[in-house]
Every structure is written in C-alpha cells, then in structure tokens.
Design a protein around this motif. Structure first.
Motif, PDB file in Angstrom:
ATOM      1  N   GLY A 183       0.776  -1.159  -0.173  1.00 51.42           N
ATOM      2  CA  GLY A 183      -0.084   0.106  -0.056  1.00 51.42           C
ATOM      3  C   GLY A 183       0.828   1.270   0.089  1.00 51.42           C
ATOM      4  N   GLY A 184       1.643   1.305   0.761  1.00 53.39           N
ATOM      5  CA  GLY A 184       2.889   2.481   0.921  1.00 53.39           C
ATOM      6  C   GLY A 184       3.514   2.726  -0.378  1.00 53.39           C
ATOM      7  N   GLN A 185       3.856   1.636  -1.255  1.00 50.62           N
ATOM      8  CA  GLN A 185       4.569   1.810  -2.431  1.00 50.62           C
ATOM      9  C   GLN A 185       3.558   2.216  -3.568  1.00 50.62           C
ATOM     10  N   ARG A 186       2.325   1.714  -3.342  1.00 45.48           N
ATOM     11  CA  ARG A 186       1.495   2.306  -4.305  1.00 45.48           C
ATOM     12  C   ARG A 186       1.283   3.758  -4.046  1.00 45.48           C
ATOM     13  N   GLN A 187       1.041   4.126  -3.012  1.00 45.88           N
ATOM     14  CA  GLN A 187       0.910   5.725  -2.726  1.00 45.88           C
ATOM     15  C   GLN A 187       2.043   6.328  -3.321  1.00 45.88           C
ATOM     16  N   ARG A 188       3.031   5.996  -3.024  1.00 40.95           N
ATOM     17  CA  ARG A 188       4.321   6.836  -3.237  1.00 40.95           C
ATOM     18  C   ARG A 188       4.365   6.606  -4.837  1.00 40.95           C
ATOM     19  N   ILE A 189       4.117   5.693  -5.607  1.00 40.47           N
ATOM     20  CA  ILE A 189       3.877   5.802  -7.115  1.00 40.47           C
ATOM     21  C   ILE A 189       3.012   6.949  -7.319  1.00 40.47           C
ATOM     22  N   GLU A 221      -7.624  11.393   1.722  1.00 36.08           N
ATOM     23  CA  GLU A 221      -7.399  10.589   2.621  1.00 36.08           C
ATOM     24  C   GLU A 221      -6.237   9.649   2.081  1.00 36.08           C
ATOM     25  N   ALA A 222      -4.952  10.535   1.661  1.00 38.40           N
ATOM     26  CA  ALA A 222      -3.928   9.598   1.001  1.00 38.40           C
ATOM     27  C   ALA A 222      -2.943   8.784   1.884  1.00 38.40           C
ATOM     28  N   THR A 223      -3.430   8.924   3.283  1.00 33.56           N
ATOM     29  CA  THR A 223      -2.212   7.992   4.240  1.00 33.56           C
ATOM     30  C   THR A 223      -3.485   7.460   5.108  1.00 33.56           C
ATOM     31  N   SER A 224      -4.501   7.281   4.997  1.00 33.38           N
ATOM     32  CA  SER A 224      -5.481   6.541   5.818  1.00 33.38           C
ATOM     33  C   SER A 224      -5.448   5.178   6.151  1.00 33.38           C
ATOM     34  N   SER A 225      -4.860   4.423   5.177  1.00 37.35           N
ATOM     35  CA  SER A 225      -4.903   3.037   5.273  1.00 37.35           C
ATOM     36  C   SER A 225      -3.546   2.370   5.434  1.00 37.35           C
ATOM     37  N   LEU A 226      -2.479   3.351   5.843  1.00 42.28           N
ATOM     38  CA  LEU A 226      -0.988   2.853   5.947  1.00 42.28           C
ATOM     39  C   LEU A 226      -0.565   2.549   7.371  1.00 42.28           C
ATOM     40  N   ASP A 227       0.372   1.569   7.317  1.00 44.27           N
ATOM     41  CA  ASP A 227       0.851   1.516   8.672  1.00 44.27           C
ATOM     42  C   ASP A 227       1.857   2.567   8.952  1.00 44.27           C
ATOM     43  N   GLU A 252       5.172   3.176   9.445  1.00 49.64           N
ATOM     44  CA  GLU A 252       6.215   3.266   8.778  1.00 49.64           C
ATOM     45  C   GLU A 252       6.006   3.745   7.427  1.00 49.64           C
ATOM     46  N   SER A 253       5.101   3.060   6.720  1.00 50.46           N
ATOM     47  CA  SER A 253       4.691   3.513   5.383  1.00 50.46           C
ATOM     48  C   SER A 253       4.140   5.142   5.317  1.00 50.46           C
ATOM     49  N   GLU A 254       3.274   5.089   6.466  1.00 49.57           N
ATOM     50  CA  GLU A 254       2.758   6.613   6.397  1.00 49.57           C
ATOM     51  C   GLU A 254       3.928   7.710   6.727  1.00 49.57           C
ATOM     52  N   ALA A 255       4.930   7.570   7.400  1.00 54.15           N
ATOM     53  CA  ALA A 255       5.839   8.379   7.494  1.00 54.15           C
ATOM     54  C   ALA A 255       6.590   8.791   6.133  1.00 54.15           C
ATOM     55  N   LEU A 256       6.986   7.503   5.393  1.00 64.14           N
ATOM     56  CA  LEU A 256       7.391   7.942   4.267  1.00 64.14           C
ATOM     57  C   LEU A 256       6.572   8.764   3.206  1.00 64.14           C
ATOM     58  N   VAL A 257       5.250   8.203   3.179  1.00 69.19           N
ATOM     59  CA  VAL A 257       4.443   9.047   2.455  1.00 69.19           C
ATOM     60  C   VAL A 257       4.198  10.268   2.712  1.00 69.19           C
ATOM     61  N   GLN A 258       4.199  10.563   4.044  1.00 70.38           N
ATOM     62  CA  GLN A 258       3.836  12.025   4.761  1.00 70.38           C
ATOM     63  C   GLN A 258       5.010  12.937   4.162  1.00 70.38           C
ATOM     64  N   SER A 259       6.318  12.368   4.236  1.00 71.13           N
ATOM     65  CA  SER A 259       7.550  13.183   4.009  1.00 71.13           C
ATOM     66  C   SER A 259       7.254  13.368   2.491  1.00 71.13           C
ATOM     67  N   ALA A 260       6.759  12.593   1.694  1.00 71.86           N
ATOM     68  CA  ALA A 260       6.770  12.666   0.061  1.00 71.86           C
ATOM     69  C   ALA A 260       5.728  13.864  -0.084  1.00 71.86           C
TER      70      ALA A 260
END
Length: 253
Positions: free
Chosen positions: A148-154, A171-177, A179-187
């Motif tokens: 899920g986190g990889q798909r969001q970053r794509i 709701e771009a980070t709502s379903s992430l764990d 660790e993934s949320e931190a990476l996505v939020q930074s992006a």
C-alpha cells in the motif's frame, strides 16, 4: 506553471429522489487561495469526498456555484479543468504495466530523467531500485505486486510529474501502517510545498500545518480556522477530534 484558486459559494448538493433524497452538502462556503493548503475534516459521511467529486465535476451542485479562477466550473472544458489538477486518492489506481509507465501516466511526454526525479522526490526510488528489473518491474493488475505504501508513493510521483496547479489529497495516508505513513507523509510535504492544495483527511499529521481547516458535520462547515485557532474553541469538534487522536496515540504506545 501558475496555481489554481477555487471557491465554493453557497453550494448545496443532494442525491436520490423523492422520499430518498438526501442533502450531502448544504450552504458550503469555502475558498482555497493560490499557494494555500486547505484541509477538510469530518466523520465518515460528512461530505468530505463530495467536495473532491465536485472539483472534478463528477457531480454538479444543485444550488450555488463552484468557481475556479473566478470562472464557473461548468464553463470549463473538462479536460482543461482536470488537466490543472492532480488527485492522490486513498485507493490508488495503477495499471498492469511497468512502474515507469505508471509514473509517466502523469505526463506522457516526460523524459526518463524527469520520471526518475519524480520517483526520488516521492521517496519511491529507494524501493524501485531494489527490484531486479527496477522501474521496468510489472506492478500487476491494480498494483497487486506492490504494498500500500509503495502504491501511494507511485501515485505521488505521478502527481509530482504532472506539476499540478491544484493538488487534491483524498485520505492519502488513511490505510497505511506507521512506517509507510511516515515515508508517504514526507513525500506529500515535498509535493505540497508552495503548491495550492486541498487535503481531505482524518489524521492529525496530515492537516495540522494546513493554512485553513474546515470541519464538516452532516454536510455543513461547523468550524473554520487554523489549527491553533480551532484548538482554542471550548467544546469544539476539531479540538475533540485532536484530543481523541492524541489519546489514541498514547494508548497504543
């Protein structure tokens, strides 16, 4: 590229017919200025995602007007209107093609170097280069080969490549764990920097630093202001929302 400002004026939306007709949004007054981050919060069913659907003209209001750069959204050609925006939803749509092709979908004429830079800025390159085939890796139908986190970053890389005038995060980070949320939020923070943005969210980390926060309840804006302003409201819905999230964080630790 310039930015895109949007304003909803006394906007109302209903769905259904007859006895089943339901008001989704009522007397909505919202404005996002050039370079501003506007966050929209509220419980499930409050009408948050309907705001996005109106922007993209999946629906038109029954009353009121949606203005984009001072012009009624219904007067814009659909391709011109949507071409100025980039949407990062909760459920990312990826095609059963390569990572490269999925990112390049944001701007088909982009060079390989532009695609790579977008992936780097979206914190996606670090996992892309670990695949044996790199960005030629096939993601599978709807991206099933990715987390899920990889798909969001794509999806974020695709939006970066598009260089939108208005960025819409739904709701771009709502379903992430975490660790993934931190990476996505930074992006996302990189993507939003200096860019007009509309953020639909239910997590404090996504909206706390927004210029303006609108709290929706049963289709109406009940509170409007910055984080600090809304936190000063005794008995306020936003304040209760924040305290609930803080308590939940403390409980989980």
């Amino acid at each position: 590229m310039g930015n895109l400002a949007a304003r909803a004026v006394n906007l109302s939306v209903t769905r259904g017919s007859g006895a089943k007709q339901q008001t989704v949004l009522s007397d909505l007054n919202l404005q996002v200025e050039t370079g501003e981050i506007l966050a929209v919060l509220g419980a499930s069913g409050a009408g948050k995602s309907t705001v996005v659907q109106l922007l993209y003209r999946f629906h038109d209001p029954q009353q009121g007007r949606l203005l984009v750069q001072g012009r009624d959204a219904r007067d814009w050609p659909l391709d011109a209107l949507r071409g100025r925006m980039a949407w990062v939803p909760q459920d990312v749509v990826l095609f059963g093609r390569s990572i490269l092709e999925n990112i390049r979908y944001g701007r088909l004429e982009a060079t390989d170097e532009e695609v790579r830079q977008a992936a780097v800025d979206a914190n996606a390159w670090e996992f892309i280069e670990r695949f044996p085939e790199g960005w030629n890796t096939q993601v599978g139908e709807r991206g099933v080969q990715l987390s899920g986190g990889q798909r969001q970053r794509i999806a974020i890389a695709r939006a970066m490549l598009r260089d939108p005038k208005l960025l819409v995060l739904d709701e771009a980070t709502s379903s992430l764990d975490p660790e993934s949320e931190a990476l996505v939020q930074s992006a996302l923070e990189t993507l939003m920097k200096g860019r007009t943005s509309l953020v639909i969210a239910h997590r404090l980390s996504t909206v706390r630093h927004a210029d303006v926060i609108a709290f929706l309840h049963e289709g109406q804006i009940v509170e409007l202001g910055s984080h600090d302003e809304l936190m000063k409201l005794e008995g306020g819905r936003y304040r209760a929302f924040v305290q609930k999230q803080w308590n939940g964080t403390l409980t989980s630790q």
